[in-house]
Design a protein around this motif. Structure first.
Motif, PDB file in Angstrom:
ATOM      1  N   CYS A  23       3.144  38.608 182.502  1.00  0.00           N
ATOM      2  CA  CYS A  23       4.288  37.998 183.185  1.00  0.00           C
ATOM      3  C   CYS A  23       3.937  37.510 184.581  1.00  0.00           C
ATOM      4  CB  CYS A  23       5.449  38.991 183.278  1.00  0.00           C
ATOM      5  SG  CYS A  23       6.230  39.341 181.711  1.00  0.00           S
ATOM      6  N   ILE A  42      12.063  34.849 188.207  1.00  0.00           N
ATOM      7  CA  ILE A  42      12.015  35.202 186.784  1.00  0.00           C
ATOM      8  C   ILE A  42      10.686  35.883 186.443  1.00  0.00           C
ATOM      9  CG2 ILE A  42      12.087  34.281 184.426  1.00  0.00           C
ATOM     10  CD1 ILE A  42      14.779  34.248 186.024  1.00  0.00           C
ATOM     11  N   SER A  46      10.595  39.688 185.339  1.00  0.00           N
ATOM     12  CA  SER A  46      10.064  39.994 184.005  1.00  0.00           C
ATOM     13  C   SER A  46       8.935  41.010 184.080  1.00  0.00           C
ATOM     14  CB  SER A  46       9.555  38.722 183.334  1.00  0.00           C
ATOM     15  OG  SER A  46      10.579  37.793 183.159  1.00  0.00           O
ATOM     16  N   ALA A  49      10.463  44.327 184.826  1.00  0.00           N
ATOM     17  CA  ALA A  49      11.329  44.743 183.723  1.00  0.00           C
ATOM     18  C   ALA A  49      10.527  45.258 182.526  1.00  0.00           C
ATOM     19  CB  ALA A  49      12.230  43.592 183.295  1.00  0.00           C
ATOM     20  N   VAL A  50       9.457  44.553 182.145  1.00  0.00           N
ATOM     21  CA  VAL A  50       8.696  44.999 180.978  1.00  0.00           C
ATOM     22  C   VAL A  50       7.974  46.302 181.261  1.00  0.00           C
ATOM     23  CG1 VAL A  50       8.434  42.707 179.968  1.00  0.00           C
ATOM     24  CG2 VAL A  50       6.689  43.563 181.510  1.00  0.00           C
ATOM     25  N   THR A 116      15.448  48.491 188.390  1.00  0.00           N
ATOM     26  CA  THR A 116      14.810  49.056 187.201  1.00  0.00           C
ATOM     27  C   THR A 116      15.043  50.563 187.133  1.00  0.00           C
ATOM     28  OG1 THR A 116      13.121  47.346 187.240  1.00  0.00           O
ATOM     29  CG2 THR A 116      12.624  49.313 185.973  1.00  0.00           C
ATOM     30  N   TRP A 129      14.891  47.383 181.641  1.00  0.00           N
ATOM     31  CA  TRP A 129      14.731  45.951 181.908  1.00  0.00           C
ATOM     32  C   TRP A 129      16.052  45.240 182.177  1.00  0.00           C
ATOM     33  CZ3 TRP A 129      17.332  42.698 178.645  1.00  0.00           C
ATOM     34  CH2 TRP A 129      17.790  43.253 177.451  1.00  0.00           C
ATOM     35  N   LEU A 133      16.186  42.050 185.189  1.00  0.00           N
ATOM     36  CA  LEU A 133      16.130  40.726 184.582  1.00  0.00           C
ATOM     37  C   LEU A 133      17.502  40.064 184.586  1.00  0.00           C
ATOM     38  CD1 LEU A 133      13.922  38.979 183.518  1.00  0.00           C
ATOM     39  CD2 LEU A 133      14.403  39.812 181.229  1.00  0.00           C
TER      40      LEU A 133
END
Length: 187
Positions: A23, A42, A46, A49-50, A116, A129, A133
């Motif tokens: 990401c 973004i 991301s 978040a992942v 998060t 996530w 996000l």
């Protein structure tokens, strides 16, 4: 050292690290001269978040019965996600024509990291996530009305020198990290 290997395996840290790197490193060069605050938000959202998906273990009852204290380990795990995502994003700024300011990346990494931790605490690690996000996506579409309101609501899109955005990101960081470090992920 054995508990670190078990912790890493139970939290899927290898997969989280790979996803974080993809990401944070893949987006900037792909977008090249189209790189903007929207895409940077973004990409960073991301990446965090992942990696946040691994904040909850596979067996929370087993985690809660461990003979050592979890809050320091949770805090280190969360801070490592933020440091890696922010560091990789800063390094990837060299691959684009109009890089984001260092302060912008650090502020957003801290705020998204807090989101998060808060999401993992409220909804469970597998849903860590959702808030970072989600907020990053919503912030991209907030119309720029009044400066103070915009900087608070859409803080990930605000400029690096926006004081209200720094306060909002700082508040989210403190609340999210304290909640996750203290309570851990929800079942």
């Amino acid at each position: 050292m054995r508990w670190i290997a078990l912790y890493a395996r139970s939290r899927h840290l290898t997969a989280s690290l790979v996803a974080l790197l993809v990401c944070a490193v893949a987006f900037p060069p792909l977008l090249g001269d189209n790189w903007s605050a929207f895409f940077a938000t973004i990409a960073l959202g991301s990446a965090i978040a992942v990696a946040g998906v691994g904040l909850g273990g596979q067996d929370l009852d087993l985690d809660r019965t461990a003979s050592f204290r979890w809050p320091p380990r949770r805090l280190v795990h969360l801070l490592l996600i933020g440091a890696l995502a922010g560091g990789v994003m800063l390094a990837a700024q060299g691959l684009v024509e109009s890089p984001m300011d260092t302060g912008w990346v650090l502020r957003n990494a801290a705020g998204l990291l807090g989101l998060t931790g808060l999401a993992a605490t409220l909804f469970g690690g597998q849903f860590g996530w959702t808030l970072p996000l989600g907020w990053a996506m919503v912030a991209a579409f907030v119309p720029k009305l009044a400066d103070e309101v915009y900087d608070i609501v859409a803080w990930p899109m605000a400029t690096a020198d926006a004081e209200a955005a720094w306060w909002m990101a700082g508040l989210l960081f403190v609340v999210g990290t304290a909640a996750y470090a203290g309570a851990g992920a929800r079942r």
